[in-house]
Design an enzyme around this catalytic site. Sequence first.
Site, PDB file in Angstrom:
ATOM      1  N   GLU A 284      -5.376  -8.491   0.477  1.00 42.98           N
ATOM      2  CA  GLU A 284      -6.243  -7.932   1.671  1.00 42.98           C
ATOM      3  C   GLU A 284      -7.549  -7.751   1.514  1.00 42.98           C
ATOM      4  O   GLU A 284      -8.086  -7.154   0.541  1.00 42.98           O
ATOM      5  CB  GLU A 284      -5.557  -6.727   2.360  1.00 42.98           C
ATOM      6  CG  GLU A 284      -4.384  -6.775   3.153  1.00 42.98           C
ATOM      7  CD  GLU A 284      -3.864  -5.665   3.629  1.00 42.98           C
ATOM      8  OE1 GLU A 284      -4.661  -4.681   3.991  1.00 42.98           O
ATOM      9  OE2 GLU A 284      -2.538  -5.335   3.772  1.00 42.98           O
TER      10      GLU A 284
ATOM     11  N   GLU B  35       0.752  -1.376  -0.079  1.00 48.79           N
ATOM     12  CA  GLU B  35       0.076  -0.010  -0.063  1.00 48.79           C
ATOM     13  C   GLU B  35       0.790   1.306   0.054  1.00 48.79           C
ATOM     14  O   GLU B  35       0.498   2.152   0.895  1.00 48.79           O
ATOM     15  CB  GLU B  35      -0.915  -0.199   1.257  1.00 48.79           C
ATOM     16  CG  GLU B  35      -1.964  -1.229   1.125  1.00 48.79           C
ATOM     17  CD  GLU B  35      -2.948  -1.197   2.170  1.00 48.79           C
ATOM     18  OE1 GLU B  35      -2.788  -0.312   3.065  1.00 48.79           O
ATOM     19  OE2 GLU B  35      -3.947  -1.918   2.323  1.00 48.79           O
TER      20      GLU B  35
HETATM   21  O1  IFM Z   1      -4.727  -2.701   8.967  1.00 46.65           O
HETATM   22  C1  IFM Z   1      -4.458  -2.192   7.610  1.00 46.65           C
HETATM   23  C2  IFM Z   1      -3.474  -2.930   7.054  1.00 46.65           C
HETATM   24  O2  IFM Z   1      -2.226  -2.695   7.848  1.00 46.65           O
HETATM   25  C3  IFM Z   1      -3.210  -2.241   5.511  1.00 46.65           C
HETATM   26  N1  IFM Z   1      -4.284  -2.378   5.007  1.00 46.65           N
HETATM   27  C4  IFM Z   1      -5.557  -2.008   5.523  1.00 46.65           C
HETATM   28  C5  IFM Z   1      -5.629  -2.435   6.810  1.00 46.65           C
HETATM   29  C6  IFM Z   1      -7.010  -1.883   7.529  1.00 46.65           C
HETATM   30  O3  IFM Z   1      -7.117  -0.821   7.762  1.00 46.65           O
END
Ligand code: IFM
Length: 450
Positions: free
Chosen positions: A353, A162
Amino acid sequence: MGYLMSKRFSWGVGTSAYQIEGAWNEHGKGESIWDRFMHAEGIRPNGDRACDHYNLVDKDLELLAAMGIDSYRFSTAWSRVLPLGTGTPNHRGLAFYDRLVDGLLERGIEPWLTLYHWDLPQTLQDAGGWVARDSVEWFAEYSSVMVEHFADRVTNWITVNEPWVSSFLGHHEGVFAPGMTDWSSALKAAHHQLLAHGVAVREMRRIAPDIAIGIALDCRPAHPRTDSNEDVMATRHFDGYRNRWFFDPVFGKGYPADIQTVYMERDQWPSDLVRDGDMDLIAEPIDFCGVNYYTSLGIDAAHAEIDHSEGRIGPPADDGFTEMGWRIDPQALGAFLRRVSDEWGPTSIIVTENGASFSDGIGPDGSIHDDRRIAYLTSHIAEVERISTQGVPVDGYFVWSFLDNLEWVAGFDQRFGLVHVDHGTQIRTIKDSGYWFRDHIAARRNDPNG
Ligand code: IFM
């Protein structure tokens, strides 16, 4: 399910180092920008102890096995391995990750190693951090150390997680480490992270030609709230700032000209930032594209100035929203995966994710009935499976998260885990969603039509 099974779809859960490990200064670990940021801002709880995973790693490995997880995505803390960011490795840090990786393999769980999940060594921040072009070399050194040490056991690698978040929330919004508030610095940090990714891919592949390497890009699909020209234009801007700025260069399309023009008009674009050859390096071919998806946004022109974070737009938790204030929109995940395939064309996509924050606690029967998370996962996984039968090459899906971990500055109240953690006692309890996911994986593995 034929496509899913033919390539051995990866079913996993994810975590990151700062959010679970704790032991922030133990056994030679150096300070990271998140240690410094949380301490300096006085934010509690912080990652000093988090889920104490550093000390409870064996217990956590047992939990992963009990849940039938076949792939585990974790990040390594750069400053645990290289306390000063570069130079001599900390053997106790490497030994911790050896124990984790070996423990996963012994249990038949595939390790997916993320090199950078936002925790730059503080020494490197003191030398300019991601704003400095030297960061590209620092990351190349760190990634080489890791690949030389782990490539005999770890096949799947993610360079950077990210980059939008760490660049823009960390260097423009100032709400994440390192807490800077400058547009040009954010653009430099983003460019150097992308360049570091590309250079590292090349170097890692030279060292270990057989590993699979990708990047995990977060996405925020957006749609106009009305069909007015203003809202449509605002949505296009938002998409450029949030999505295209990263997907385009990684897949060889350069930075989106419409957004770059806006930065130039605002005197935010550092004219000497992009050097000859940079865009080719950023577009170094990768083996898979990781996509992190949680929510979509309806954009109206009044709220979509591209220098506004969408976090301020979200409504409070309600039906149809998670406790982060994020709209639940599984169809947008399917549509975005389709778009990734059509517009950017990676050979393989991994949903690195996806998950939801709901704070269900332990009930009188000792169980955690997190039905809302099960509903969220059911609908999103259905979209992934649907789209993958339509020619979109999705090869994996990782729930965020394995544990109720430290949600950065939001602390422990935002619970994303399939496993509940009592952060006082560190007792773990598998939630109903954890059992549901276990059963889902087993069903897919046993599907005779797979
Ligand atoms: O917890 C975070 C993660 O570290 C990165 N992506 C989003 C998740 C939820 O906010």
